[in-house]
Design a protein around this motif. Structure first.
Motif, PDB file in Angstrom:
ATOM      1  N   LEU A   1      -8.197  -8.010 -12.123  1.00  0.00           N
ATOM      2  CA  LEU A   1      -6.891  -7.365 -11.913  1.00  0.00           C
ATOM      3  C   LEU A   1      -7.147  -5.901 -11.570  1.00  0.00           C
ATOM      4  CD1 LEU A   1      -5.099  -8.844 -15.034  1.00  0.00           C
ATOM      5  CD2 LEU A   1      -4.845  -9.601 -12.676  1.00  0.00           C
ATOM      6  N   TRP A   2      -6.419  -5.388 -10.584  1.00  0.00           N
ATOM      7  CA  TRP A   2      -6.675  -4.025 -10.112  1.00  0.00           C
ATOM      8  C   TRP A   2      -5.355  -3.302  -9.870  1.00  0.00           C
ATOM      9  CZ3 TRP A   2      -4.855  -2.161  -5.481  1.00  0.00           C
ATOM     10  CH2 TRP A   2      -4.272  -3.113  -4.632  1.00  0.00           C
ATOM     11  N   ASP A   3      -5.439  -1.968  -9.773  1.00  0.00           N
ATOM     12  CA  ASP A   3      -4.297  -1.149  -9.361  1.00  0.00           C
ATOM     13  C   ASP A   3      -4.806   0.191  -8.842  1.00  0.00           C
ATOM     14  OD1 ASP A   3      -1.676  -0.601  -8.760  1.00  0.00           O
ATOM     15  OD2 ASP A   3      -0.986  -0.551 -10.818  1.00  0.00           O
ATOM     16  N   TYR A   4      -3.932   0.873  -8.112  1.00  0.00           N
ATOM     17  CA  TYR A   4      -4.251   2.183  -7.558  1.00  0.00           C
ATOM     18  C   TYR A   4      -4.261   3.245  -8.646  1.00  0.00           C
ATOM     19  CZ  TYR A   4      -3.222   0.094  -2.986  1.00  0.00           C
ATOM     20  OH  TYR A   4      -3.228  -0.692  -1.866  1.00  0.00           O
ATOM     21  N   ASN A   5      -5.181   4.209  -8.522  1.00  0.00           N
ATOM     22  CA  ASN A   5      -5.252   5.347  -9.436  1.00  0.00           C
ATOM     23  C   ASN A   5      -5.098   6.673  -8.713  1.00  0.00           C
ATOM     24  OD1 ASN A   5      -5.488   4.152 -11.908  1.00  0.00           O
ATOM     25  ND2 ASN A   5      -7.650   4.575 -12.182  1.00  0.00           N
ATOM     26  N   ASP A   6      -4.790   6.624  -7.409  1.00  0.00           N
ATOM     27  CA  ASP A   6      -4.640   7.876  -6.668  1.00  0.00           C
ATOM     28  C   ASP A   6      -3.479   7.757  -5.688  1.00  0.00           C
ATOM     29  OD1 ASP A   6      -5.909   6.051  -5.010  1.00  0.00           O
ATOM     30  OD2 ASP A   6      -7.426   7.435  -4.283  1.00  0.00           O
ATOM     31  N   LEU A   7      -2.868   8.903  -5.434  1.00  0.00           N
ATOM     32  CA  LEU A   7      -1.708   8.960  -4.541  1.00  0.00           C
ATOM     33  C   LEU A   7      -1.909  10.075  -3.525  1.00  0.00           C
ATOM     34  CD1 LEU A   7       1.131   8.721  -7.229  1.00  0.00           C
ATOM     35  CD2 LEU A   7       0.164   6.845  -5.868  1.00  0.00           C
ATOM     36  N   ASP A   8      -1.339   9.883  -2.332  1.00  0.00           N
ATOM     37  CA  ASP A   8      -1.394  10.940  -1.321  1.00  0.00           C
ATOM     38  C   ASP A   8      -0.283  11.956  -1.598  1.00  0.00           C
ATOM     39  OD1 ASP A   8       1.037   9.944  -0.256  1.00  0.00           O
ATOM     40  OD2 ASP A   8       0.054   8.941   1.417  1.00  0.00           O
ATOM     41  N   GLU A   9      -0.161  12.957  -0.745  1.00  0.00           N
ATOM     42  CA  GLU A   9       0.821  14.027  -0.952  1.00  0.00           C
ATOM     43  C   GLU A   9       2.260  13.529  -0.900  1.00  0.00           C
ATOM     44  OE1 GLU A   9       1.237  16.064   3.384  1.00  0.00           O
ATOM     45  OE2 GLU A   9      -0.714  16.259   2.429  1.00  0.00           O
ATOM     46  N   ASN A  10       2.477  12.326  -0.390  1.00  0.00           N
ATOM     47  CA  ASN A  10       3.822  11.731  -0.348  1.00  0.00           C
ATOM     48  C   ASN A  10       4.072  10.765  -1.494  1.00  0.00           C
ATOM     49  OD1 ASN A  10       4.434  13.093   2.103  1.00  0.00           O
ATOM     50  ND2 ASN A  10       3.280  11.536   3.228  1.00  0.00           N
TER      51      ASN A  10
ATOM     52  N   GLU B   1      -2.851   8.915   6.050  1.00  0.00           N
ATOM     53  CA  GLU B   1      -3.086   7.978   7.152  1.00  0.00           C
ATOM     54  C   GLU B   1      -4.034   6.843   6.770  1.00  0.00           C
ATOM     55  OE1 GLU B   1      -4.401   9.954  10.670  1.00  0.00           O
ATOM     56  OE2 GLU B   1      -2.660  11.273  10.749  1.00  0.00           O
ATOM     57  N   HIS B   2      -4.388   6.719   5.493  1.00  0.00           N
ATOM     58  CA  HIS B   2      -5.314   5.675   5.062  1.00  0.00           C
ATOM     59  C   HIS B   2      -4.824   5.023   3.776  1.00  0.00           C
ATOM     60  CE1 HIS B   2      -7.968   7.977   7.749  1.00  0.00           C
ATOM     61  NE2 HIS B   2      -8.530   6.798   7.963  1.00  0.00           N
TER      62      HIS B   2
ATOM     63  N   PRO C   1      -2.045   5.600  11.232  1.00  0.00           N
ATOM     64  CA  PRO C   1      -1.624   6.859  11.865  1.00  0.00           C
ATOM     65  C   PRO C   1      -0.114   6.878  12.111  1.00  0.00           C
ATOM     66  CG  PRO C   1      -2.515   5.401  13.511  1.00  0.00           C
ATOM     67  CD  PRO C   1      -2.705   4.703  12.186  1.00  0.00           C
ATOM     68  N   SER C   2       0.392   8.059  12.355  1.00  0.00           N
ATOM     69  CA  SER C   2       1.807   8.190  12.716  1.00  0.00           C
ATOM     70  C   SER C   2       2.030   7.589  14.097  1.00  0.00           C
ATOM     71  CB  SER C   2       2.235   9.656  12.728  1.00  0.00           C
ATOM     72  OG  SER C   2       2.199  10.174  11.422  1.00  0.00           O
ATOM     73  N   GLU C   3       3.191   6.977  14.272  1.00  0.00           N
ATOM     74  CA  GLU C   3       3.596   6.450  15.573  1.00  0.00           C
ATOM     75  C   GLU C   3       4.956   7.038  15.918  1.00  0.00           C
ATOM     76  OE1 GLU C   3       3.503   2.175  15.416  1.00  0.00           O
ATOM     77  OE2 GLU C   3       1.326   2.118  15.286  1.00  0.00           O
ATOM     78  N   ASP C   4       5.073   7.611  17.089  1.00  0.00           N
ATOM     79  CA  ASP C   4       6.321   8.235  17.543  1.00  0.00           C
ATOM     80  C   ASP C   4       6.826   9.277  16.549  1.00  0.00           C
ATOM     81  OD1 ASP C   4       6.348   6.592  19.830  1.00  0.00           O
ATOM     82  OD2 ASP C   4       7.347   4.992  18.711  1.00  0.00           O
ATOM     83  N   GLY C   5       5.876   9.999  15.908  1.00  0.00           N
ATOM     84  CA  GLY C   5       6.238  11.057  14.982  1.00  0.00           C
ATOM     85  C   GLY C   5       6.610  10.598  13.584  1.00  0.00           C
TER      86      GLY C   5
ATOM     87  N   LYS D   1       2.629   4.605   7.214  1.00  0.00           N
ATOM     88  CA  LYS D   1       2.269   4.386   5.817  1.00  0.00           C
ATOM     89  C   LYS D   1       3.532   4.614   5.003  1.00  0.00           C
ATOM     90  CE  LYS D   1      -0.844   5.766   2.126  1.00  0.00           C
ATOM     91  NZ  LYS D   1      -1.938   6.675   1.717  1.00  0.00           N
ATOM     92  N   THR D   2       4.052   3.535   4.444  1.00  0.00           N
ATOM     93  CA  THR D   2       5.310   3.598   3.718  1.00  0.00           C
ATOM     94  C   THR D   2       5.168   2.933   2.357  1.00  0.00           C
ATOM     95  OG1 THR D   2       6.048   1.536   4.745  1.00  0.00           O
ATOM     96  CG2 THR D   2       6.711   3.604   5.824  1.00  0.00           C
ATOM     97  N   GLU D   3       6.147   3.161   1.523  1.00  0.00           N
ATOM     98  CA  GLU D   3       6.164   2.552   0.201  1.00  0.00           C
ATOM     99  C   GLU D   3       6.194   1.033   0.335  1.00  0.00           C
ATOM    100  OE1 GLU D   3       8.850   2.763  -3.850  1.00  0.00           O
ATOM    101  OE2 GLU D   3       9.000   4.352  -2.367  1.00  0.00           O
ATOM    102  N   GLY D   4       5.449   0.356  -0.524  1.00  0.00           N
ATOM    103  CA  GLY D   4       5.481  -1.099  -0.569  1.00  0.00           C
ATOM    104  C   GLY D   4       4.497  -1.804   0.348  1.00  0.00           C
ATOM    105  N   LEU D   5       3.587  -1.060   1.005  1.00  0.00           N
ATOM    106  CA  LEU D   5       2.637  -1.716   1.912  1.00  0.00           C
ATOM    107  C   LEU D   5       1.714  -2.683   1.170  1.00  0.00           C
ATOM    108  CD1 LEU D   5       1.482   0.915   4.563  1.00  0.00           C
ATOM    109  CD2 LEU D   5       3.036  -1.004   4.839  1.00  0.00           C
ATOM    110  N   ALA D   6       1.298  -2.342  -0.045  1.00  0.00           N
ATOM    111  CA  ALA D   6       0.420  -3.245  -0.799  1.00  0.00           C
ATOM    112  C   ALA D   6       1.137  -4.557  -1.097  1.00  0.00           C
ATOM    113  CB  ALA D   6      -0.051  -2.586  -2.096  1.00  0.00           C
TER     114      ALA D   6
END
Length: 150
Positions: A73-82, A50-51, A110-114, A118-123
């Protein structure tokens, strides 16, 4: 960054990094309105689906940006369970000397309507369309001045 008086006049440290270097950046979030200060980072880790942290600024690019020539220049080094980025751990590469402003946003998604918002490509959506194109609410937004030295 700190605003222990909660008066809207925070103390913001500038960031100085050596050019041509690689860094591992770990973010930690404290609630200094509590006594003693409460580290809320574990809560963010528990709610990682959710973050997400987003980074923007002048002379700042994600290192996956085609043709990026920014000093920071930066990039993510951590991933959630998805398998989606969180942003509590980042990699930073500096190139040529320069200055800029680095904006760090922590977004609650947060989740909305279940369904998860948070989806792929938000960055990528954030980079091209801005934060208004990303659902949820901003928990934290702070801008740090930075310098990359030679």
């Amino acid at each position: 960054w700190s605003d222990p008086e909660d008066d809207g006049d925070p103390s913001i440290d500038s960031i100085t990094l050596a050019g041509g270097s690689d860094y591992d950046l770990t973010l930690r979030f404290l609630n200094e309105m509590e006594e003693p200060a409460e580290d809320v980072t574990p809560e963010l880790q528990d709610e990682d689906t959710e973050h997400q942290v987003f980074i923007d600024g002048n002379n700042v690019d994600r290192n996956t940006t085609e043709g990026a020539t920014s000093s920071f220049l930066w990039d993510y080094n951590d991933l959630d369970e998805n398998g989606l980025p969180i942003g509590l751990a980042l990699s930073v590469t500096t190139s040529a000397a320069g200055t800029g402003d680095l904006t760090l946003l922590l977004r609650h998604l947060p989740s909305e309507d279940g369904s998860s918002i948070k989806t792929e490509g938000l960055a990528e959506t954030f980079a091209s369309e801005g934060i208004s194109a990303v659902g949820g609410d901003t928990d934290i937004s702070v801008t740090f001045p930075f310098e990359v030295t030679e």
